[in-house]
Design a protein around this motif. Structure first.
Motif, PDB file in Angstrom:
ATOM      1  N   ASP A 207       0.690  -1.260   0.055  1.00 14.52           N
ATOM      2  CA  ASP A 207      -0.117   0.044   0.028  1.00 14.52           C
ATOM      3  C   ASP A 207       0.948   1.336  -0.033  1.00 14.52           C
ATOM      4  O   ASP A 207       0.694   2.357  -0.776  1.00 14.52           O
ATOM      5  CB  ASP A 207      -0.815  -0.044   1.273  1.00 14.52           C
ATOM      6  CG  ASP A 207      -1.657   1.191   1.624  1.00 14.52           C
ATOM      7  OD1 ASP A 207      -2.209   1.757   0.443  1.00 14.52           O
ATOM      8  OD2 ASP A 207      -1.776   1.782   2.600  1.00 14.52           O
ATOM      9  N   HIS A 210       2.539   1.549  -3.236  1.00 14.81           N
ATOM     10  CA  HIS A 210       1.905   2.041  -4.387  1.00 14.81           C
ATOM     11  C   HIS A 210       1.439   3.511  -4.345  1.00 14.81           C
ATOM     12  O   HIS A 210       1.520   4.072  -5.473  1.00 14.81           O
ATOM     13  CB  HIS A 210       0.188   1.411  -4.073  1.00 14.81           C
ATOM     14  CG  HIS A 210      -0.637   1.726  -4.981  1.00 14.81           C
ATOM     15  ND1 HIS A 210      -1.883   2.078  -4.256  1.00 14.81           N
ATOM     16  CD2 HIS A 210      -0.804   2.142  -6.215  1.00 14.81           C
ATOM     17  CE1 HIS A 210      -2.752   2.447  -5.386  1.00 14.81           C
ATOM     18  NE2 HIS A 210      -2.007   2.412  -6.578  1.00 14.81           N
ATOM     19  N   GLN A 214       2.347   6.102  -7.352  1.00 17.86           N
ATOM     20  CA  GLN A 214       1.238   6.923  -7.949  1.00 17.86           C
ATOM     21  C   GLN A 214       1.581   8.466  -7.953  1.00 17.86           C
ATOM     22  O   GLN A 214       1.377   9.101  -8.749  1.00 17.86           O
ATOM     23  CB  GLN A 214      -0.037   6.541  -7.146  1.00 17.86           C
ATOM     24  CG  GLN A 214      -1.420   7.236  -7.571  1.00 17.86           C
ATOM     25  CD  GLN A 214      -1.713   6.394  -8.934  1.00 17.86           C
ATOM     26  OE1 GLN A 214      -1.851   5.397  -9.013  1.00 17.86           O
ATOM     27  NE2 GLN A 214      -1.954   7.473  -9.993  1.00 17.86           N
ATOM     28  N   PHE A 247      -2.886  -3.914  -7.340  1.00 16.76           N
ATOM     29  CA  PHE A 247      -4.024  -2.480  -7.475  1.00 16.76           C
ATOM     30  C   PHE A 247      -4.591  -2.426  -8.858  1.00 16.76           C
ATOM     31  O   PHE A 247      -4.933  -1.257  -9.045  1.00 16.76           O
ATOM     32  CB  PHE A 247      -3.177  -1.390  -7.047  1.00 16.76           C
ATOM     33  CG  PHE A 247      -2.782  -1.410  -5.467  1.00 16.76           C
ATOM     34  CD1 PHE A 247      -3.823  -0.918  -4.562  1.00 16.76           C
ATOM     35  CD2 PHE A 247      -1.537  -1.870  -5.128  1.00 16.76           C
ATOM     36  CE1 PHE A 247      -3.351  -0.913  -2.925  1.00 16.76           C
ATOM     37  CE2 PHE A 247      -1.290  -1.984  -3.750  1.00 16.76           C
ATOM     38  CZ  PHE A 247      -2.199  -1.412  -2.914  1.00 16.76           C
ATOM     39  N   LYS A 249      -2.710  -1.873 -11.785  1.00 18.60           N
ATOM     40  CA  LYS A 249      -2.168  -0.661 -12.253  1.00 18.60           C
ATOM     41  C   LYS A 249      -1.092  -1.042 -13.317  1.00 18.60           C
ATOM     42  O   LYS A 249      -0.918  -2.136 -13.509  1.00 18.60           O
ATOM     43  CB  LYS A 249      -1.259   0.221 -11.222  1.00 18.60           C
ATOM     44  CG  LYS A 249      -2.332   0.826 -10.071  1.00 18.60           C
ATOM     45  CD  LYS A 249      -3.088   1.903 -10.542  1.00 18.60           C
ATOM     46  CE  LYS A 249      -4.216   2.491  -9.797  1.00 18.60           C
ATOM     47  NZ  LYS A 249      -3.830   3.360  -8.589  1.00 18.60           N
TER      48      LYS A 249
END
Lengths: 303, 184
Positions: A207, A210, A214, A247, A249
């Motif tokens: 998490d 990520h 991002q 996720f 992505k």
């Protein structure tokens, strides 16, 4: 030539190998010599301190004592080793009872420590002893226009040992800029990658990774320029495909250790820069630079 | 898990290295507000400190709190009274491990296998300690990690044999010498 006692740390012999190779490659062109401590042992890192802090400081003291014998500054590229060594160095001066017990333990292996070692992070050495101007003077392959999110991570700047800003550091940005790159705003640049939990609480760590990826992408970065810390480097590079899976992505953000980036700008080849060790390949992104002809007047002898 | 009759939980914590300023805490909450993983802690850092001072040892050390600390030191850098919450949290971890508490996390096993790797080899043997950790916790989870391990192998970043160093004998002597009277 400047000389340093060098402590790579355990991860540099495994997951951090690309960073380690790039450090070895840029040392000579930058007139630095890193002399590896003989038969060094682990600093203990956070987990050992979580098991027994006094013993953890005892094993760290062995490294400090070895370094003291060299009379040189002790340099490490690993942010975890850096923090552990700094903290032990401070505690051995402040906590006299502990210092006495550690002194006895060290004497049993024929070592002593008098508290004179200066512990330094390699990023700080590059910034203060070579400097952005010193780097710029040696650039033969400017990375013009390369948009980079510069990632310092936690333990390089915290707890503060007078190294850069602990909330919004910019030394990596200044160095990337001196190589011709264009640092982008990166609000999470000093937030944790969670690497200490990536094995036992992987969802928590993924998490955090990520969020970093991002944030870098949202700010227009084409790549991440990371600290030399092998844990940060591995979290962002090796775990990027895992984050993509979890996720849903499609991140494809190459992660370059600052020392890999310096190696490229100094005109060193893919092998010396250890770009072939990166899981997220930076070779396509860097192709225009890698195929450009180094500016002859400043070119180093080929590595 | 018995307390020493003369020593309170607070005394026990305050006696650990870099934990002596716990009495100065003003409960401002900057640590909890800064903590990278606070959302996962049953009791976030500010409460952890309050619980130590209130003697709520069992309640605290049976919880998952403290084990989510990622050592990012935001709490420690920002604390206005310099009490070093991260050091206190790691100190609490060592008490929990020594006294056999079983918090709901496998980070305890990770700490143990990591530390054993140091003692056995002198340096961390990444592949070995991870293998042991998965074997002792959830071997099936290791399968999920297989693609990552393969990528590391392909890129020559995961040596399969330990690099044992002579200095490991020194580490054992240091650890033995510091075993008497743990804490201080």
């Amino acid at each position: 030539m400047r000389y340093y006692a060098y402590y790579p740390g355990c991860s540099m012999e495994a997951t951090g190998l690309p960073v380690e190779k790039s450090i070895k490659a840029i040392a000579k062109p930058l007139d630095l010599e890193f002399i590896e401590l003989e038969d060094w042992t682990c600093c203990g890192s956070s987990p050992f301190a979580g098991v027994d802090k006094s013993k953890a400081i005892g094993i760290t003291a062995r490294t400090l004592a070895q370094a003291e014998k060299t009379g040189l500054d002790l340099v490490t590229p690993c942010s975890s080793c850096y923090t552990i060594l700094q903290e032990a160095n401070d505690l051995l001066k402040e906590d006299h009872k502990l210092a006495e017990r550690v002194r006895e333990a060290l004497s049993a292996i024929g070592l002593s420590y008098n508290g004179t070692v200066k512990v330094r992070h390699i990023v700080e050495v590059l910034f203060n002893d070579v400097g952005p101007a010193g780097l710029a003077a040696k650039v033969v392959r400017p990375l013009t226009g390369l948009k980079a999110a510069c990632y310092a991570g936690c333990q390089q700047v915290r707890p503060s040992y007078g190294f850069d800003d602990s909330e919004y550091p910019d030394w990596l940005d200044q160095m990337a800029q001196s190589l011709g790159a264009e640092p982008v705003n990166f609000p999470l640049k000093a937030r944790c990658c969670g690497s200490s939990l990536v094995i036992s609480e992987s969802d928590v760590a993924l998490d955090l990774i990520h969020r970093l990826l991002q944030n870098a992408q949202d700010n227009g970065a084409q790549c991440i320029v990371s600290t030399t810390c092998p844990l940060c480097f591995t979290a962002l590079d090796v775990y990027q495909p895992v984050v993509n899976g979890m996720f849903k992505k499609k991140f494809n953000l190459p992660v370059l250790a600052i020392t890999q980036m310096i190696a490229i700008a100094l005109g060193l080849d893919i092998k010396a820069s250890a770009l072939d060790g990166n899981v997220v390949s930076p070779q396509k992104l860097l192709k225009p630079f890698l195929t450009s002809k180094p500016q002859a007047d400043k070119a180093e002898t080929p590595a | 898990m018995g307390d020493n009759a003369q020593t309170t939980f607070l005394d026990e914590v305050a006696a650990l290295p870099a934990c002596d300023k716990i009495n100065q805490c003003i409960q401002c909450g900057v640590c909890s507000g800064s903590c990278t993983t606070a959302m996962h802690w049953e009791y976030p850092p500010r409460k952890v400190i309050a619980m130590v001072r209130s003697g709520l040892k069992d309640e605290l050390l049976k919880s998952n709190s403290i084990w989510f600390c990622v050592s990012c030191y935001l709490c420690t850098t920002r604390c206005p009274l310099d009490i070093k919450p991260a050091s206190i949290v790691h100190g609490l971890e060592s008490i929990a491990l020594k006294e056999g508490y079983k918090p709901p996390t496998t980070t305890t096993t990770m700490y143990r296998t990591f530390s054993e790797s140091i003692v056995n080899n002198g340096r961390i043997y990444e592949f070995g300690f991870m293998f042991k950790y998965y074997l002792q916790t959830n071997p099936l989870a290791a399968l999920k990690m297989l693609p990552t391990a393969l990528k590391l192998l392909v890129h020559r970043r995961l040596p399969l044999t330990p690099k044992r160093v002579k200095g490991k004998a020194d580490l054992r002597i240091i650890i033995d010498k510091l075993s008497a009277g743990v804490g201080k």
